[in-house]
Design an enzyme around this catalytic site. Sequence first.
Site, PDB file in Angstrom:
ATOM      1  N   ASP A  61       0.969  -1.382   0.065  1.00  0.00           N
ATOM      2  CA  ASP A  61      -0.138  -0.009   0.022  1.00  0.00           C
ATOM      3  C   ASP A  61       0.912   1.243   0.134  1.00  0.00           C
ATOM      4  OD1 ASP A  61      -2.027   1.887   0.217  1.00  0.00           O
ATOM      5  OD2 ASP A  61      -2.406   1.501   2.318  1.00  0.00           O
TER       6      ASP A  61
ATOM      7  N   ASP B 165      -1.641   5.015  -5.800  1.00  0.00           N
ATOM      8  CA  ASP B 165      -2.020   4.385  -4.500  1.00  0.00           C
ATOM      9  C   ASP B 165      -2.229   2.836  -4.990  1.00  0.00           C
ATOM     10  OD1 ASP B 165      -2.699   3.221  -2.045  1.00  0.00           O
ATOM     11  OD2 ASP B 165      -4.704   4.042  -2.049  1.00  0.00           O
TER      12      ASP B 165
END
Length: 530
Positions: free
Chosen positions: A128, A338
């Site tokens: 992440d 992201d």
Amino acid sequence: MEVRLILLGLLFILCINGGLAEKIVYSARLVHRFSDEAKAHRGVRILDTGAEIDSGVGFWPQRRSLEYYRRLLSSDVQRQTLKLNPQFQFLYPSEGSATLPLGNDFGWLHYMWIDIGTPKASFLVALDAGSDLFWVPCDCVQCAPLSASYYSSLDKDLSEYNPSDSSTSKPLLCSHQLCEFGPNCTNPNQHCTYTISYYSDETSTSGFLVEDVLHLVSGHSDVSNKSVRASVMMGCGSKQTGGYLNGIAPDGLLGLGLGEISVPTFLAKAGYIRNSFSLCFNEDDSGRLFFGDQGIAGQQTTPFLPLDGKNLTYIVGVDACCIGSSCPDHTNFDMLVDSGTSFTFLPNQVYERVADEFDRQVNASKSTFQGYPWQYCYKSSSQGVPKVPSLTLKFAMSNGFVVSNPVFVIYGTQGAVGFCLAIQPADETIGTIGQNFMTGYQFVFDRENFRLGWSRSNCQDLSNGDRAPLNPSGNSNSSNSLPTEQQSAPNGHAVAPAVAGRTPSKSSATCLSCLAKFLLPLMLQYLINL
């Protein structure tokens, strides 16, 4: 007598041209990296907000500002720490650099196995780039199931971290500078607790912070397979909520953000790597992660933008969002890069303009498919999915980021039955580049120079020295092809690398100097003997 005069004349010539006379002194002006002259040379752009950005360093710091001195100090610290471990080019987890796509059971995210502690234990963590904390399930009060039988794609059970089982584990105390809740602690010697809430489905993790070792391997060809035990901070996640109980990151999450507590920050500050990392997701869903990788010389780049005056996360500015060759008006916005988001999101107004243009260009009948959340979906013909227009994000200081196939194909028992434009609307003013748009590219998060880099890639193992981009010749008609590496001459024109990097030949004066050193003693001896 004539011979002596001739020899004396030759000696005089050699003394003048051969280096015995006064040497020529060359000079050059020094230009500070953040001076006005450097700013003009690099072509710094001024945004509508008044901020100045440069493709090499992100936003340009004002002279003598806090950010100005922080940048200079950061550069100095980086150079000092790199002297400690100059042999490391890039690192990856000891379990390997490959990432794993585990499908719908795991939220369509990419995962990788990592080893923590002494003795080491393996964890399957989600990647992440949109968050900072590295956490794993630990001393569980409320955690996701860890048994392999609960998931359709696992062949071994997931792990639960126990600090008491690792001889290198030690708790982070409230008095530590990285303890966010430190000022609220009644006792500075108590454990530092944490709670982090994420964006969707009331998803959160909470527990306390610990320090332990992360097992890595060097990817440098000279020190192949050399192991590294890097001390990092991580969350002992005793309680998870929301998506973390429903298959998303059941065995933990590796935050790759810009925060002081993230793993890339610890590795860079310890001097193991350059302050950068790369992620690559291939068309077949395979992928790679490398710490310290700054990409290839021919990659395109765009600067990271500050958020509220600070570099808090990986945000880039989009000047326009285009479908095919058409760029609708008012499609400029900022985007978060992201890897922890499966699909790409655009702000509502931008989404409508882009989706309408896609609908106008695509040659297929619009349809709906039960259970699929995408708004712009179409039926496939008997020939399959038709050719769809590309989507291009035009970034500052680059030629644009091209997604050649921005759709999600829907399959039935007989094959492809339809497809949808694989973007979603977002209520926020900031969009998100998710994993689906990162596919087929090597993304470089250059934290040292505050810029994003990208190049087409098949995500081969970079540790074998294969650093070339796809279409390296630049002669392909593909919109994704990259030009060959070029360097800029002082007049601004491109020069071939072989010319720009060529060492100039020695001057005649230098050659005469060598000749003088060799012949002078012999000639003097000859004159004496005469």
